[in-house]
Enzyme design. Sequence first.
Site, PDB file in Angstrom:
ATOM      1  N   GLU A   1      -5.273  -4.575  10.583  1.00  0.00           N
ATOM      2  CA  GLU A   1      -4.333  -3.776  10.741  1.00  0.00           C
ATOM      3  C   GLU A   1      -4.587  -2.960  12.320  1.00  0.00           C
ATOM      4  O   GLU A   1      -5.186  -2.001  12.020  1.00  0.00           O
ATOM      5  CB  GLU A   1      -4.286  -2.769   9.727  1.00  0.00           C
ATOM      6  CG  GLU A   1      -4.023  -3.204   8.231  1.00  0.00           C
ATOM      7  CD  GLU A   1      -3.247  -2.235   7.347  1.00  0.00           C
ATOM      8  OE1 GLU A   1      -2.475  -2.775   6.519  1.00  0.00           O
ATOM      9  OE2 GLU A   1      -3.747  -1.139   7.435  1.00  0.00           O
TER      10      GLU A   1
ATOM     11  N   SER B   1       3.691  -2.197  10.150  1.00  0.00           N
ATOM     12  CA  SER B   1       5.134  -2.061  10.433  1.00  0.00           C
ATOM     13  C   SER B   1       5.727  -3.242  10.195  1.00  0.00           C
ATOM     14  O   SER B   1       6.518  -3.824  11.067  1.00  0.00           O
ATOM     15  CB  SER B   1       5.540  -1.705  12.013  1.00  0.00           C
ATOM     16  OG  SER B   1       5.099  -0.388  12.218  1.00  0.00           O
TER      17      SER B   1
ATOM     18  N   ASN C   1       1.027  -0.947  -0.037  1.00  0.00           N
ATOM     19  CA  ASN C   1      -0.015   0.136   0.002  1.00  0.00           C
ATOM     20  C   ASN C   1       0.848   1.361  -0.010  1.00  0.00           C
ATOM     21  O   ASN C   1       1.547   1.414   1.019  1.00  0.00           O
ATOM     22  CB  ASN C   1      -0.734   0.172   1.205  1.00  0.00           C
ATOM     23  CG  ASN C   1      -1.718   1.299   1.261  1.00  0.00           C
ATOM     24  OD1 ASN C   1      -1.794   1.887   0.521  1.00  0.00           O
ATOM     25  ND2 ASN C   1      -2.181   1.503   2.446  1.00  0.00           N
TER      26      ASN C   1
ATOM     27  N   HIS D   1      -9.421   1.429   5.255  1.00  0.00           N
ATOM     28  CA  HIS D   1      -8.112   1.548   5.704  1.00  0.00           C
ATOM     29  C   HIS D   1      -8.333   2.435   6.853  1.00  0.00           C
ATOM     30  O   HIS D   1      -9.089   3.189   6.822  1.00  0.00           O
ATOM     31  CB  HIS D   1      -7.256   1.861   4.656  1.00  0.00           C
ATOM     32  CG  HIS D   1      -5.793   2.056   5.300  1.00  0.00           C
ATOM     33  ND1 HIS D   1      -5.405   3.084   6.120  1.00  0.00           N
ATOM     34  CD2 HIS D   1      -4.671   1.045   5.246  1.00  0.00           C
ATOM     35  CE1 HIS D   1      -3.886   2.516   6.627  1.00  0.00           C
ATOM     36  NE2 HIS D   1      -3.657   1.519   5.774  1.00  0.00           N
TER      37      HIS D   1
ATOM     38  N   GLY E   1       2.752   2.576  10.755  1.00  0.00           N
ATOM     39  CA  GLY E   1       3.588   3.675  10.584  1.00  0.00           C
ATOM     40  C   GLY E   1       4.537   3.844  11.761  1.00  0.00           C
ATOM     41  O   GLY E   1       5.005   4.903  12.094  1.00  0.00           O
TER      42      GLY E   1
ATOM     43  N   GLU F   1      -6.681   4.834   7.876  1.00  0.00           N
ATOM     44  CA  GLU F   1      -6.428   6.334   7.501  1.00  0.00           C
ATOM     45  C   GLU F   1      -7.717   6.793   7.004  1.00  0.00           C
ATOM     46  O   GLU F   1      -8.043   7.979   7.043  1.00  0.00           O
ATOM     47  CB  GLU F   1      -5.159   6.440   6.652  1.00  0.00           C
ATOM     48  CG  GLU F   1      -4.105   6.360   7.522  1.00  0.00           C
ATOM     49  CD  GLU F   1      -2.755   5.605   6.906  1.00  0.00           C
ATOM     50  OE1 GLU F   1      -2.784   5.505   5.526  1.00  0.00           O
ATOM     51  OE2 GLU F   1      -1.935   5.145   7.605  1.00  0.00           O
TER      52      GLU F   1
ATOM     53  N   LYS G   1       0.361   4.266  -0.125  1.00  0.00           N
ATOM     54  CA  LYS G   1      -0.399   5.505   0.417  1.00  0.00           C
ATOM     55  C   LYS G   1      -0.085   6.650  -0.635  1.00  0.00           C
ATOM     56  O   LYS G   1       0.006   6.438  -1.987  1.00  0.00           O
ATOM     57  CB  LYS G   1       0.157   5.808   1.617  1.00  0.00           C
ATOM     58  CG  LYS G   1      -0.104   4.150   2.555  1.00  0.00           C
ATOM     59  CD  LYS G   1       0.229   4.545   4.278  1.00  0.00           C
ATOM     60  CE  LYS G   1       0.047   3.367   4.743  1.00  0.00           C
ATOM     61  NZ  LYS G   1      -0.039   3.192   6.421  1.00  0.00           N
TER      62      LYS G   1
HETATM   63  P1  13P Z   1       3.236   0.491   7.689  1.00  0.00           P
HETATM   64  O1  13P Z   1       3.631  -0.858   7.032  1.00  0.00           O
HETATM   65  O2  13P Z   1       3.956   1.559   6.964  1.00  0.00           O
HETATM   66  O3  13P Z   1       3.069   0.207   9.103  1.00  0.00           O
HETATM   67  O4  13P Z   1       1.553   0.598   7.162  1.00  0.00           O
HETATM   68  C1  13P Z   1       0.672  -0.433   7.190  1.00  0.00           C
HETATM   69  C2  13P Z   1      -0.360   0.072   6.318  1.00  0.00           C
HETATM   70  O5  13P Z   1      -1.137   0.729   6.694  1.00  0.00           O
HETATM   71  C3  13P Z   1      -0.678  -0.742   5.151  1.00  0.00           C
HETATM   72  O6  13P Z   1      -1.936  -0.546   4.725  1.00  0.00           O
END
Ligand code: 13P
Length: 252
Positions: free
Chosen positions: A167, A212, A9, A95, A173, A97, A11
């Site tokens: 997640e 992560s 992903n 997601h 992150g 976010e 982002k």
């Molecule tokens: P990270 O791997 O950067 O922690 O993000 C995970 C994520 O949100 C994947 O959709």
Amino acid sequence: MRGRLVAGNWKSNGNLASNQRLLEQVRGEASRLRGVECAVCVPYPYLSQTQQMLTGTAAVWGGQDVSQFGAGAFTGAVTAAMLVEFGCRYAIVGHSERRNVFGESDAVVAAKFAAAMTAGLTPILCVGETLQERETGVTEQVVGRQLDAVISGAGIAALGKAVVAYEPVWAIGTGKTATPEQAQAVHGFIRNRIAVSDVAVAAALRILYGGSVKAANAAQLFGKPDIDGGLIGGASLVAEEFTAICRAAERR
Ligand code: 13P
């Protein structure tokens, strides 16, 4: 046996030049993988570039979100049919976010899931608790509620054609990965909850872990019985990391 899936992903990251380098590595790795599907979920403007570079290879791709609406007066929204036109197999929905930064409710996520399914995309439905929710012991209630919102709208059979990604928000992150045991506990909970409605759907469902994941911790996570791959954020932007994570998902 369930197939494995590792999906990047990206982002809101990337540019034409860096994408080109990354996609070259991804398509090379994808062709070498055994029993692992390798996907990248890229920003909308890069779908065309991704389609051009990955068509005819073993790698697949998707969007990071999708509109809950069809075509029409919905400024800024990208429909599922548009994603299909650019060759997407997957669309991430719900997601954290999108839920927490853009304020998407369970109902909106369920509508997006349904829109993706109807168009023939495979939704990657994200669920997960915040740190506060984990600390107050309501992880299972939160994840259960997020799943139920989709199941009550689309039906349990639809879930059988989807992918679920667990997640934990506190692991995204932050560099703070859930331990393999913590992740497995929630993955097992998800599979059991679905089994209550449909044992076959539960057994076949791919449940990814996200938060992560890096090359250094991927193998331990993927070693757990209910973890069928990963949804990878930051590490999916670094070719060597992402390809190593894909390899770690191969069954030994
Ligand atoms: P990270 O791997 O950067 O922690 O993000 C995970 C994520 O949100 C994947 O959709």
